[in-house]
Design a protein around this motif. Structure first.
Motif, PDB file in Angstrom:
ATOM      1  N   ASP A 105      23.029  70.428  22.474  1.00 39.75           N
ATOM      2  CA  ASP A 105      22.818  70.863  21.303  1.00 39.75           C
ATOM      3  C   ASP A 105      22.896  69.495  20.354  1.00 39.75           C
ATOM      4  O   ASP A 105      23.213  68.536  20.610  1.00 39.75           O
ATOM      5  N   GLU A 106      22.388  69.941  18.878  1.00 40.19           N
ATOM      6  CA  GLU A 106      22.321  68.871  17.951  1.00 40.19           C
ATOM      7  C   GLU A 106      23.903  68.376  17.829  1.00 40.19           C
ATOM      8  O   GLU A 106      23.760  67.096  17.098  1.00 40.19           O
ATOM      9  N   ASP A 107      24.815  69.011  17.845  1.00 34.04           N
ATOM     10  CA  ASP A 107      26.176  68.545  17.741  1.00 34.04           C
ATOM     11  C   ASP A 107      26.728  67.877  18.929  1.00 34.04           C
ATOM     12  O   ASP A 107      28.055  67.546  19.093  1.00 34.04           O
ATOM     13  N   GLY A 108      25.934  67.846  19.907  1.00 32.85           N
ATOM     14  CA  GLY A 108      26.509  66.979  21.109  1.00 32.85           C
ATOM     15  C   GLY A 108      27.215  67.885  22.176  1.00 32.85           C
ATOM     16  O   GLY A 108      27.887  67.428  23.114  1.00 32.85           O
ATOM     17  N   ASP A 109      27.270  69.335  21.851  1.00 35.56           N
ATOM     18  CA  ASP A 109      27.985  69.971  22.633  1.00 35.56           C
ATOM     19  C   ASP A 109      27.128  70.631  23.872  1.00 35.56           C
ATOM     20  O   ASP A 109      25.932  70.795  23.679  1.00 35.56           O
ATOM     21  N   GLU A 110      27.948  70.550  25.000  1.00 35.02           N
ATOM     22  CA  GLU A 110      26.914  70.969  26.167  1.00 35.02           C
ATOM     23  C   GLU A 110      26.867  72.510  26.374  1.00 35.02           C
ATOM     24  O   GLU A 110      27.824  73.231  26.319  1.00 35.02           O
ATOM     25  N   LEU A 111      25.755  73.324  26.520  1.00 39.07           N
ATOM     26  CA  LEU A 111      25.743  74.658  26.366  1.00 39.07           C
ATOM     27  C   LEU A 111      25.146  75.054  27.603  1.00 39.07           C
ATOM     28  O   LEU A 111      23.881  74.377  28.068  1.00 39.07           O
ATOM     29  N   LEU A 112      25.404  76.272  28.223  1.00 39.02           N
ATOM     30  CA  LEU A 112      24.635  76.594  29.373  1.00 39.02           C
ATOM     31  C   LEU A 112      23.725  77.902  28.857  1.00 39.02           C
ATOM     32  O   LEU A 112      24.075  78.636  28.201  1.00 39.02           O
ATOM     33  N   THR A 113      22.505  77.646  29.156  1.00 44.08           N
ATOM     34  CA  THR A 113      21.605  78.203  28.718  1.00 44.08           C
ATOM     35  C   THR A 113      20.602  78.858  29.933  1.00 44.08           C
ATOM     36  O   THR A 113      20.561  78.627  30.778  1.00 44.08           O
ATOM     37  N   THR A 114      19.948  80.062  29.449  1.00 47.87           N
ATOM     38  CA  THR A 114      18.980  80.568  30.510  1.00 47.87           C
ATOM     39  C   THR A 114      17.506  80.634  29.663  1.00 47.87           C
ATOM     40  O   THR A 114      17.419  80.862  28.735  1.00 47.87           O
ATOM     41  N   ILE A 115      16.521  80.289  30.663  1.00 53.01           N
ATOM     42  CA  ILE A 115      15.227  80.540  30.163  1.00 53.01           C
ATOM     43  C   ILE A 115      14.667  81.858  29.853  1.00 53.01           C
ATOM     44  O   ILE A 115      15.013  82.633  31.224  1.00 53.01           O
ATOM     45  N   VAL A 116      14.419  82.427  28.771  1.00 53.08           N
ATOM     46  CA  VAL A 116      14.019  83.830  28.780  1.00 53.08           C
ATOM     47  C   VAL A 116      12.749  83.907  28.567  1.00 53.08           C
ATOM     48  O   VAL A 116      12.023  84.999  28.758  1.00 53.08           O
ATOM     49  N   GLU A 117      11.930  82.837  28.096  1.00 55.33           N
ATOM     50  CA  GLU A 117      10.492  83.039  27.918  1.00 55.33           C
ATOM     51  C   GLU A 117       9.916  81.670  28.155  1.00 55.33           C
ATOM     52  O   GLU A 117      10.219  80.722  27.799  1.00 55.33           O
TER      53      GLU A 117
END
Ligand code: ZN
Length: 165
Positions: A105-117
Motif C-alpha cells: 500500500d501507499e505506506d509501504g505495508d504489505e497486505l494480503l488482499t482478495t480480488i472481489v470484482e
C-alpha cells in the motif's frame, strides 16, 4: 513429560487442542485434516474469543464456542476495499474473483488482499481478512497440557517438530 504438568488451561501453558471451525454452516478448518494444534495460552497465538473460553479447561474437556467478529477477525471494513486500474496488474496475474494477492500500500505495508470484482477498467481488491465480520463456531477439545519452556515464553510461541525461530 514431568508429572507436574499443569492441570488446566492457564497463561504460559502449552495447550494441545482438537478443533473444528464452522462458519455459516461450512467447515473451514479442522484438526482432522491438519492434526491437533499446540499453542501457547496468553500470547494471542489464537483468536482472542477462543483463547478466553479455553481458560480453565482440563484435558479431555470439550466445548462449543461461538466467537463474534470483534473477538475474532474483526468487523468488516468498507475502507479496506481498493479500486486498482487493470493496467497496474502484470499479465502473469490471473484477474479472477477469489484470487489472493500480496500488494504494497501507499505506506509501504504489505497486505494480503482478495480480488472481489473484476471490471473492464478496474479491479476491486479487498484487504479484509476473509473471515472479517463473520461469526465463528468452534468445537474444541483439550487433549494435552504442558509447561512452556523459558525459550517458548520469551518467543511467545510453541516450539515443536523441529520448528525454531
Ligand atoms: Zn521461536
Amino acid at each position: 513429560m514431568s508429572d507436574n504438568n499443569p492441570v488446566e488451561v492457564a497463561d504460559r501453558v502449552v495447550v494441545g487442542i482438537e478443533y473444528t471451525l464452522t462458519v455459516e454452516g461450512e467447515v473451514l478448518d479442522s484438526s482432522e485434516e491438519d492434526g491437533p494444534l499446540e499453542y501457547l495460552q496468553g500470547f494471542h497465538n489464537i483468536i482472542p474469543g477462543l483463547e478466553k473460553e479455553l481458560a480453565g479447561m482440563k484435558v479431555g474437556e470439550s466445548k462449543s464456542v461461538v466467537v463474534q467478529p470483534e473477538d475474532g477477525y474483526g468487523e468488516y471494513d468498507e475502507d479496506a476495499l481498493m479500486d486498482v486500474p487493470r493496467s497496474e496488474f502484470p499479465e502473469s496475474i490471473p484477474l479472477e474473483e477469489g484470487v489472493e494477492l500480496h500488494v504494497t500500500d501507499e505506506d509501504g505495508d504489505e497486505l494480503l488482499t482478495t480480488i472481489v470484482e473484476v471490471g473492464d477498467e478496474t479491479v476491486i481488491l479487498d484487504a479484509n481478512h476473509p473471515l472479517a465480520g463473520k461469526e465463528l463456531n468452534f468445537e474444541v477439545k483439550v487433549i494435552s497440557l504442558r509447561e512452556a519452556s523459558e525459550e517458548e515464553i520469551s518467543h511467545g510461541h510453541v516450539h515443536s517438530g523441529g520448528h525454531d525461530h
